[in-house]
Design an enzyme around this catalytic site. Structure first.
Site, PDB file in Angstrom:
ATOM      1  N   HIS A  65      -1.038   0.491  -9.811  1.00  0.00           N
ATOM      2  CA  HIS A  65      -2.145  -0.184  -8.767  1.00  0.00           C
ATOM      3  C   HIS A  65      -3.210  -1.239  -9.459  1.00  0.00           C
ATOM      4  CE1 HIS A  65      -4.468  -0.626  -4.426  1.00  0.00           C
ATOM      5  NE2 HIS A  65      -3.998  -1.793  -5.118  1.00  0.00           N
ATOM      6  N   ARG A 113       0.636  -1.095   0.199  1.00  0.00           N
ATOM      7  CA  ARG A 113       0.395  -0.134   0.274  1.00  0.00           C
ATOM      8  C   ARG A 113       1.348   1.478   0.344  1.00  0.00           C
ATOM      9  NH1 ARG A 113      -3.237  -2.773  -1.320  1.00  0.00           N
ATOM     10  NH2 ARG A 113      -5.402  -3.590   0.245  1.00  0.00           N
TER      11      ARG A 113
HETATM   12  P1  NDP Z   1      -2.332 -11.617   4.614  1.00  0.00           P
HETATM   13  O1  NDP Z   1      -2.624 -11.740   5.609  1.00  0.00           O
HETATM   14  O2  NDP Z   1      -1.992 -13.138   3.401  1.00  0.00           O
HETATM   15  O3  NDP Z   1      -0.214 -11.405   4.481  1.00  0.00           O
HETATM   16  C1  NDP Z   1       0.259 -10.612   5.571  1.00  0.00           C
HETATM   17  C2  NDP Z   1       1.548 -11.257   6.097  1.00  0.00           C
HETATM   18  O4  NDP Z   1       2.324  -9.385   6.016  1.00  0.00           O
HETATM   19  C3  NDP Z   1       2.498 -12.202   6.322  1.00  0.00           C
HETATM   20  O5  NDP Z   1       3.461 -12.788   6.931  1.00  0.00           O
HETATM   21  C4  NDP Z   1       2.219 -11.392   8.045  1.00  0.00           C
HETATM   22  O6  NDP Z   1       3.009 -11.475   9.158  1.00  0.00           O
HETATM   23  C5  NDP Z   1       3.037  -9.650   7.435  1.00  0.00           C
HETATM   24  N1  NDP Z   1       2.516  -8.931   8.078  1.00  0.00           N
HETATM   25  C6  NDP Z   1       1.842  -8.279   8.829  1.00  0.00           C
HETATM   26  N2  NDP Z   1       2.096  -7.172  10.051  1.00  0.00           N
HETATM   27  C7  NDP Z   1       3.201  -7.260  10.105  1.00  0.00           C
HETATM   28  C8  NDP Z   1       4.301  -6.687  11.178  1.00  0.00           C
HETATM   29  N3  NDP Z   1       3.654  -5.984  11.965  1.00  0.00           N
HETATM   30  N4  NDP Z   1       5.452  -6.957  10.929  1.00  0.00           N
HETATM   31  C9  NDP Z   1       6.261  -7.957   9.163  1.00  0.00           C
HETATM   32  N5  NDP Z   1       5.074  -8.336   9.369  1.00  0.00           N
HETATM   33  C10 NDP Z   1       3.338  -8.573   9.004  1.00  0.00           C
HETATM   34  O7  NDP Z   1      -1.406 -10.839   3.264  1.00  0.00           O
HETATM   35  P2  NDP Z   1      -1.833 -10.884   1.360  1.00  0.00           P
HETATM   36  O8  NDP Z   1      -0.432 -11.415   1.311  1.00  0.00           O
HETATM   37  O9  NDP Z   1      -2.845 -11.867   0.975  1.00  0.00           O
HETATM   38  O10 NDP Z   1      -1.830  -9.195   0.605  1.00  0.00           O
HETATM   39  C11 NDP Z   1      -0.436  -8.447   1.629  1.00  0.00           C
HETATM   40  C12 NDP Z   1      -1.084  -7.291   0.948  1.00  0.00           C
HETATM   41  O11 NDP Z   1      -0.973  -6.560  -0.295  1.00  0.00           O
HETATM   42  C13 NDP Z   1      -2.615  -6.662   1.330  1.00  0.00           C
HETATM   43  O12 NDP Z   1      -2.448  -6.507   2.382  1.00  0.00           O
HETATM   44  C14 NDP Z   1      -2.811  -5.128   0.513  1.00  0.00           C
HETATM   45  O13 NDP Z   1      -2.223  -4.476   1.078  1.00  0.00           O
HETATM   46  C15 NDP Z   1      -1.548  -5.500  -0.865  1.00  0.00           C
HETATM   47  N6  NDP Z   1      -2.072  -5.891  -2.048  1.00  0.00           N
HETATM   48  C16 NDP Z   1      -1.346  -4.928  -3.071  1.00  0.00           C
HETATM   49  C17 NDP Z   1      -2.181  -5.107  -4.664  1.00  0.00           C
HETATM   50  C18 NDP Z   1      -2.151  -4.801  -5.591  1.00  0.00           C
HETATM   51  O14 NDP Z   1      -1.906  -4.672  -6.758  1.00  0.00           O
HETATM   52  N7  NDP Z   1      -0.666  -3.627  -5.503  1.00  0.00           N
HETATM   53  C19 NDP Z   1      -3.358  -6.858  -5.046  1.00  0.00           C
HETATM   54  C20 NDP Z   1      -3.822  -7.632  -3.814  1.00  0.00           C
HETATM   55  C21 NDP Z   1      -2.415  -7.481  -2.454  1.00  0.00           C
HETATM   56  P3  NDP Z   1       2.520 -13.167  10.199  1.00  0.00           P
HETATM   57  O15 NDP Z   1       2.477 -14.248   8.749  1.00  0.00           O
HETATM   58  O16 NDP Z   1       3.154 -13.232  10.978  1.00  0.00           O
HETATM   59  O17 NDP Z   1       0.904 -13.091   9.998  1.00  0.00           O
END
Ligand code: NDP
Length: 313
Positions: A276, A228
């Protein structure tokens, strides 16, 4: 015949008619109505909403599921009146992961193989080799190893990069050197030559790419953001690019979208801008997932792709 229920629809991007058609075939007793014209608020059992106007969902006393059009739920978490205890499902699709993975591999290889510099040389008719390290001697680090980030990290490893990952909680994945938590962040960054951000936007991750974290990267590192825009302090990123500490940034997401015409990112020689569109979700699959979750709810079975509102992702 089940009692009539309403799905409140609020999305600038999605096609309400496709939802009406999908639900009419599978669950005809659910009316799909465009917010704010949703009729009796007590009938609203479901909401498919992208960044609701603050408090809109609090008006529905019998809400059962909130469907997020995106993988992220940050647009919902910003609503201080978001009703508590209602499951929020997010958009998880193999095709989305694959599309995002392709984007990451494409741009990691572009950075690694000096393509922006070669393109600049081509404009001037310059035939000049740029010293090239092997991918196996180059470390790519992915922030976020979730549904999408893990696929990206595995693909980076498959094309030969030494691959690192950083998560909130401890993880182990074969072929990926895993780091977690704030205590590990600078250690992870210090070893990362191509940084990829696929984090969800939460209070902990907002502004995580800033002067301090960029300074922790090795000189000449590059950056790919497809998480984001608000993960990045844009002025700090521009300063790192201006000074050449950061060799290139590919940015798919921005604090303000569409990217304003006067943004320096448009014309910066070390920046690639995409609108995006790193990942593309399939609308029909999303509708099918919503229908499946309504059926699961009615049958008392667990829903799929439920986000954890307390974590914010
Ligand atoms: P998930 O919820 O499956 O995974 C999130 C990951 O981020 C997990 O590994 C989590 O850690 C890690 N994480 C969350 N908070 C923290 C933190 N504070 N410190 C370190 N690591 C953290 O999400 P997705 O993979 O499905 O999607 C990720 C993001 O990609 C979406 O939220 C969105 O913002 C973005 N996105 C962008 C798109 C685009 O077109 N540009 C399209 C789709 C998504 P843990 O494994 O420990 O829980």
């Amino acid at each position: 015949m089940a009692a009539r229920e309403t799905l409140a629809f609020y999305s600038p991007w999605d096609d309400i008619e496709a939802w009406r058609k999908g639900f009419a075939a599978a669950l005809p007793e659910v009316d799909i109505r465009q917010w704010p014209d949703v009729g009796d608020p007590a009938r609203v059992a479901y909401a498919f909403v992208e960044g609701t106007p603050d408090g809109a969902l609090a008006a529905f006393p019998n809400l059962k599921i909130i469907f997020s059009p995106g993988a992220g739920i940050d647009h919902l978490m910003r609503d201080p009146k978001l009703p508590k205890g209602i499951p929020v499902t997010r958009n998880v699709q193999d095709r989305m992961t694959l599309g995002m993975t392709q984007f990451v591999v494409l741009h990691a290889l572009r950075h690694h193989r000096h393509m922006p510099a070669y393109q600049a040389q081509q404009k001037d008719g310059v035939w000049q080799e740029i010293k090239q390290a092997g991918a196996w001697d180059t470390r790519a680090g992915v922030m976020g190893l979730g549904a999408i980030g893990l696929g990206c990290a595995q693909a980076l490893a498959a094309v030969g990069f030494q691959t690192l990952g950083w998560t909130r909680t401890p993880r182990t994945h074969p072929g990926i050197t895993c780091f977690h938590g704030q205590d590990d962040l600078l250690r992870f960054l210090a070893q990362t030559e191509i940084l990829v951000c696929v984090l969800p936007l939460t209070p902990e991750t907002e502004g995580i790419v800033n002067a301090r974290t960029l300074a922790a990267l090795p000189e000449g590192a590059s950056f790919i953001n497809l998480g984001r825009g608000r993960h990045v302090v844009e002025e700090d990123l521009l300063a790192a690019l201006d000074s050449g500490r950061l060799s290139h940034a590919t940015l798919d997401v921005f604090r303000t979208e569409p990217l304003p015409k006067d943004s320096r990112f448009w014309s910066h020689p070390r920046v690639t801008v995409t609108p995006h569109r790193a990942g593309n979700s399939n609308r029909l699959l999303l509708i099918d997932q919503a229908i499946e979750n309504v059926r699961r709810l009615r049958a008392g079975r667990p829903l799929t792709n439920v986000a954890d509102s307390s974590r914010g992702y």
